[in-house]
Enzyme design. Sequence first.
Site, PDB file in Angstrom:
ATOM      1  N   SER A 120       4.705   2.523   7.882  1.00  0.00           N
ATOM      2  CA  SER A 120       4.359   1.378   7.036  1.00  0.00           C
ATOM      3  C   SER A 120       5.533   0.968   6.164  1.00  0.00           C
ATOM      4  O   SER A 120       6.148   1.803   5.495  1.00  0.00           O
ATOM      5  CB  SER A 120       3.164   1.722   6.147  1.00  0.00           C
ATOM      6  OG  SER A 120       1.981   1.784   6.893  1.00  0.00           O
TER       7      SER A 120
ATOM      8  N   ASP B 188       0.073  -7.694   1.392  1.00  0.00           N
ATOM      9  CA  ASP B 188       0.416  -6.269   1.467  1.00  0.00           C
ATOM     10  C   ASP B 188       1.933  -6.080   1.515  1.00  0.00           C
ATOM     11  O   ASP B 188       2.450  -5.268   2.287  1.00  0.00           O
ATOM     12  CB  ASP B 188      -0.244  -5.591   2.666  1.00  0.00           C
ATOM     13  CG  ASP B 188      -0.200  -4.066   2.548  1.00  0.00           C
ATOM     14  OD1 ASP B 188       0.011  -3.562   1.436  1.00  0.00           O
ATOM     15  OD2 ASP B 188      -0.343  -3.379   3.578  1.00  0.00           O
TER      16      ASP B 188
ATOM     17  N   HIS C 227       0.809  -1.219   0.000  1.00  0.00           N
ATOM     18  CA  HIS C 227       0.000   0.000   0.000  1.00  0.00           C
ATOM     19  C   HIS C 227       0.846   1.275   0.000  1.00  0.00           C
ATOM     20  O   HIS C 227       0.329   2.361  -0.254  1.00  0.00           O
ATOM     21  CB  HIS C 227      -0.994   0.005   1.174  1.00  0.00           C
ATOM     22  CG  HIS C 227      -0.384   0.243   2.513  1.00  0.00           C
ATOM     23  ND1 HIS C 227      -0.141  -0.773   3.425  1.00  0.00           N
ATOM     24  CD2 HIS C 227       0.028   1.378   3.130  1.00  0.00           C
ATOM     25  CE1 HIS C 227       0.384  -0.261   4.519  1.00  0.00           C
ATOM     26  NE2 HIS C 227       0.504   1.042   4.369  1.00  0.00           N
TER      27      HIS C 227
END
Length: 483
Positions: free
Chosen positions: A231, A153, A123
């Site tokens: 992230s 992911d 992402h």
Amino acid sequence: MKAKMFFGRVLTALFGGGIAIILFVLFVDKEEKIITVKEPNAIQLTSLPQNVTGQVDLTLAAESSVKSVVHVKTLYTNEEYQSNPFYDFLFGNSKRDYKPQPSLGSGSGVIISDDGYIVTNNHVVRGSNLINVVLQDKRSYEAKLVGQDPYTDLALIKIEEEDLPAMSFGNSDELKLGEWVLAVGNPFNLTSTVTAGIISAKARNIGIMREGSMSIESFLQTDAAVNPGNSGGALVDTKGKLVGINTAIESRTGSYSGYSFAIPVTIVQKVITDLKEFGKVQRAVIGVVIQTVDARLAENNGLEKIEGVFINGITEDGAAEEVGMKKGDVILEINNTEVNSNAELQEQVSKYRPGDEIEVLIKRDGKKKQFDVVLRNRLGNTEVIKSSDLAFLGAEFEPISAKEKYRLQINRGVKVKNLRSGKLKEENIREGFIIYKINNTPIYKIKDIEEALQSVRDGGVFISGIYPNGSVKYYAFSLKGDE
């Protein structure tokens, strides 16, 4: 005579007294020594530093890991034009004057090889037009996307450089609850930020992966502070080794509020190895529909114990059916590793490729039985699927020219070529067909087709497109997905 006796007695008395004094000093008047043993105080004031003996030193892990964590910056261009028929009627086709507006994104990544391979979250880079990587020493590079996997992911990118400080892999399977870990990343663009916490839970499924039945959620849960920008960053153990990729937070505000979640490194290693070798993850399945055993399910199905993973269905002609597994069986172990939830089973199976053989221990009618299962891909065979030609579709693809876009009045699309046996031919799609949308995903480039198909929910695919003669067509088919 009397005087003589007197002096004799006096001398005798003085002599005796001297002897007495000497004896007293030597044997009686010895000083008593008192030895005081100071006992440690068991009570510590909370405002004072405690004795650090036995505490974990995280400084070396922090110092080594920050060198391997990078800042990932992305550029996006919104090429989607939203037409306003009323405006176009009054002022003409404004699409010709439309200028895409760029936007920026930011995240983290981890150097996993000294020649420039970097792992991050999908992402973080998904849909980006440009990926820029900034190292801890502030050197900056443009990165290329090697591969991505929306089911976990994860994404793999690469920069052209040598002798980079790669991070060593740890073992997330060996982590224990309460063990110290560090989260390293770039929250809010604050580079090289390190926070500490403990492992709060393992194999946690939080329901954030919405990429269809093939999604894998088996997160490490920690209380290390993680915020937007973290992230793709590293979760490391006390030795500075990579044990997870920070991915998500549990929050009602969008910022850290107690818990964060990381993808275990055992999954990360398998995914990035496949992306490097094939450009696509080789995902293996047993061929079963599963359900975590709880008290109600155990009671309804007459199970003796609340344990394992319940088989609620068997895929026709799948690996499980081939070896004799049945609906109602309870899977207890995968290769001698206990599984007591869907997440735990998915994590174990995700370590293997189609064609690998695993040992599956089940319980049926109160008796244990072991099966040797040869895993398959989602198409039901053991072949390698590469992303270069999307083999299971049975076609290759190429971008369309600006001239074709203008002639057909479309702003995007990918053309089908070299059609052969596969899904597209089965649905009577012909060569030259231009795909401009799959489900709700606009198709601008070949990579978009793969990402759109990987994001399919419940197996349903709806393709919108146009033939070179201007004929608009729609096609629908199903992809098979199981565990």
